[in-house]
Scaffold this motif. Sequence first.
Motif, PDB file in Angstrom:
ATOM      1  N   ASN A 161       0.812  -1.215   0.000  1.00 40.07           N
ATOM      2  CA  ASN A 161       0.000   0.000   0.000  1.00 40.07           C
ATOM      3  C   ASN A 161       0.843   1.262   0.000  1.00 40.07           C
ATOM      4  O   ASN A 161       0.379   2.325  -0.440  1.00 40.07           O
ATOM      5  CB  ASN A 161      -0.936   0.001   1.215  1.00 40.07           C
ATOM      6  CG  ASN A 161      -2.011  -1.066   1.120  1.00 40.07           C
ATOM      7  OD1 ASN A 161      -2.422  -1.438   0.012  1.00 40.07           O
ATOM      8  ND2 ASN A 161      -2.453  -1.578   2.253  1.00 40.07           N
ATOM      9  N   TYR A 162       2.084   1.158   0.482  1.00 44.41           N
ATOM     10  CA  TYR A 162       2.966   2.329   0.505  1.00 44.41           C
ATOM     11  C   TYR A 162       3.387   2.747  -0.901  1.00 44.41           C
ATOM     12  O   TYR A 162       3.947   3.821  -1.100  1.00 44.41           O
ATOM     13  CB  TYR A 162       4.208   2.049   1.365  1.00 44.41           C
ATOM     14  CG  TYR A 162       4.709   3.257   2.136  1.00 44.41           C
ATOM     15  CD1 TYR A 162       4.392   3.427   3.481  1.00 44.41           C
ATOM     16  CD2 TYR A 162       5.489   4.234   1.524  1.00 44.41           C
ATOM     17  CE1 TYR A 162       4.838   4.528   4.191  1.00 44.41           C
ATOM     18  CE2 TYR A 162       5.940   5.340   2.231  1.00 44.41           C
ATOM     19  CZ  TYR A 162       5.613   5.483   3.558  1.00 44.41           C
ATOM     20  OH  TYR A 162       6.046   6.589   4.250  1.00 44.41           O
ATOM     21  N   GLN A 163       3.083   1.884  -1.899  1.00 42.32           N
ATOM     22  CA  GLN A 163       3.453   2.205  -3.270  1.00 42.32           C
ATOM     23  C   GLN A 163       2.840   3.521  -3.740  1.00 42.32           C
ATOM     24  O   GLN A 163       3.389   4.200  -4.617  1.00 42.32           O
ATOM     25  CB  GLN A 163       3.022   1.068  -4.213  1.00 42.32           C
ATOM     26  CG  GLN A 163       3.666  -0.280  -3.941  1.00 42.32           C
ATOM     27  CD  GLN A 163       5.178  -0.230  -4.023  1.00 42.32           C
ATOM     28  OE1 GLN A 163       5.742   0.327  -4.963  1.00 42.32           O
ATOM     29  NE2 GLN A 163       5.846  -0.806  -3.024  1.00 42.32           N
ATOM     30  N   LYS A 164       1.710   3.894  -3.156  1.00 42.88           N
ATOM     31  CA  LYS A 164       1.074   5.137  -3.614  1.00 42.88           C
ATOM     32  C   LYS A 164       1.862   6.380  -3.188  1.00 42.88           C
ATOM     33  O   LYS A 164       1.578   7.484  -3.652  1.00 42.88           O
ATOM     34  CB  LYS A 164      -0.368   5.219  -3.117  1.00 42.88           C
ATOM     35  CG  LYS A 164      -0.562   5.394  -1.622  1.00 42.88           C
ATOM     36  CD  LYS A 164      -2.060   5.484  -1.358  1.00 42.88           C
ATOM     37  CE  LYS A 164      -2.377   5.689   0.112  1.00 42.88           C
ATOM     38  NZ  LYS A 164      -3.837   5.797   0.346  1.00 42.88           N
ATOM     39  N   PHE A 165       2.836   6.193  -2.309  1.00 44.53           N
ATOM     40  CA  PHE A 165       3.701   7.302  -1.900  1.00 44.53           C
ATOM     41  C   PHE A 165       5.064   7.220  -2.584  1.00 44.53           C
ATOM     42  O   PHE A 165       6.039   7.818  -2.128  1.00 44.53           O
ATOM     43  CB  PHE A 165       3.870   7.311  -0.384  1.00 44.53           C
ATOM     44  CG  PHE A 165       2.567   7.402   0.356  1.00 44.53           C
ATOM     45  CD1 PHE A 165       1.739   8.502   0.209  1.00 44.53           C
ATOM     46  CD2 PHE A 165       2.154   6.368   1.188  1.00 44.53           C
ATOM     47  CE1 PHE A 165       0.527   8.578   0.876  1.00 44.53           C
ATOM     48  CE2 PHE A 165       0.951   6.436   1.868  1.00 44.53           C
ATOM     49  CZ  PHE A 165       0.132   7.551   1.701  1.00 44.53           C
ATOM     50  N   LYS A 166       5.107   6.467  -3.682  1.00 46.49           N
ATOM     51  CA  LYS A 166       6.343   6.311  -4.454  1.00 46.49           C
ATOM     52  C   LYS A 166       6.469   7.453  -5.451  1.00 46.49           C
ATOM     53  O   LYS A 166       5.517   7.793  -6.147  1.00 46.49           O
ATOM     54  CB  LYS A 166       6.346   4.971  -5.185  1.00 46.49           C
ATOM     55  CG  LYS A 166       7.665   4.619  -5.860  1.00 46.49           C
ATOM     56  CD  LYS A 166       7.576   3.233  -6.476  1.00 46.49           C
ATOM     57  CE  LYS A 166       8.889   2.802  -7.110  1.00 46.49           C
ATOM     58  NZ  LYS A 166       8.790   1.440  -7.703  1.00 46.49           N
ATOM     59  N   LEU A 167       7.659   8.053  -5.513  1.00 43.55           N
ATOM     60  CA  LEU A 167       7.918   9.164  -6.416  1.00 43.55           C
ATOM     61  C   LEU A 167       8.463   8.657  -7.748  1.00 43.55           C
ATOM     62  O   LEU A 167       8.787   7.482  -7.907  1.00 43.55           O
ATOM     63  CB  LEU A 167       8.925  10.121  -5.766  1.00 43.55           C
ATOM     64  CG  LEU A 167       8.529  10.691  -4.400  1.00 43.55           C
ATOM     65  CD1 LEU A 167       9.686  11.485  -3.805  1.00 43.55           C
ATOM     66  CD2 LEU A 167       7.288  11.569  -4.525  1.00 43.55           C
TER      67      LEU A 167
END
Length: 252
Positions: free
Chosen positions: A226-232
Amino acid sequence: MNLNKSLIAQRFAKAGQSYTEQAIIQKQISQHLCQLMQGYCPEHLPHILEIGCGSGNLTQQLASNFQVEQWYLNDLYPQVQQHFQSNLPIQWMIGDIETLDLPLDLNAIVSSSALQWINDLPALLTRCHAALKKQGWLSFSTFGIDNFTEIKQLTGQGLDYWSINVWRQQLEQLGFDVIWLEQQHLSMQFESPKAVLKHLKATGVTGASVQQQRWTKQSLIDFYENYQKFKLENDQYTLTYHPVYCIARRKE
């Protein structure tokens, strides 16, 4: 959330050495707070109480820029004493600041990146007001509502923060003149969600910010996914810090 102070103390004590290396943002925050104090406070502040002195980031900054005759240094756990120079005139106040008696007739009460761990902020601020001399200074940094927003969005866990407007309202109601109040949004970048959690653990922050989270193998997998959505676009992952800075002065 009612904070578990013994757990917080354990986590910060365990992270003692790694905190000094990892707390990059906290160092920047204490430097900025000191700069603000230099702009507003007198150079001679004979008696200072510091709440949550930690590894001494703020203490060192102030000791280099202000004339202090007596330091009252507070933190939850005695291991912090190893970070301080023996030549400083220090009186230690180890324990929960919410239950300790405060020294009186203080010229300044300061704190950097610590007040978010207080259960009853209005009560502590009331006691700080009483402990200060007239025209005494209350100067601090803490964190705002967007702090660690990534973690809160994914886990539902986090501290309860005051908005900048609530800070102004509370301080003015208690008899402080709010001289300066500002906020920043600072972002750190990490190569993986796992590195984000390692950073939080190394700074002791997991003592309360995610203290209710019970990690299992599956919940960690879900968290990482779910942390993928905070990937730049540069393949780095963000973690947001939201510092709030205040310079206030007790009225006559």
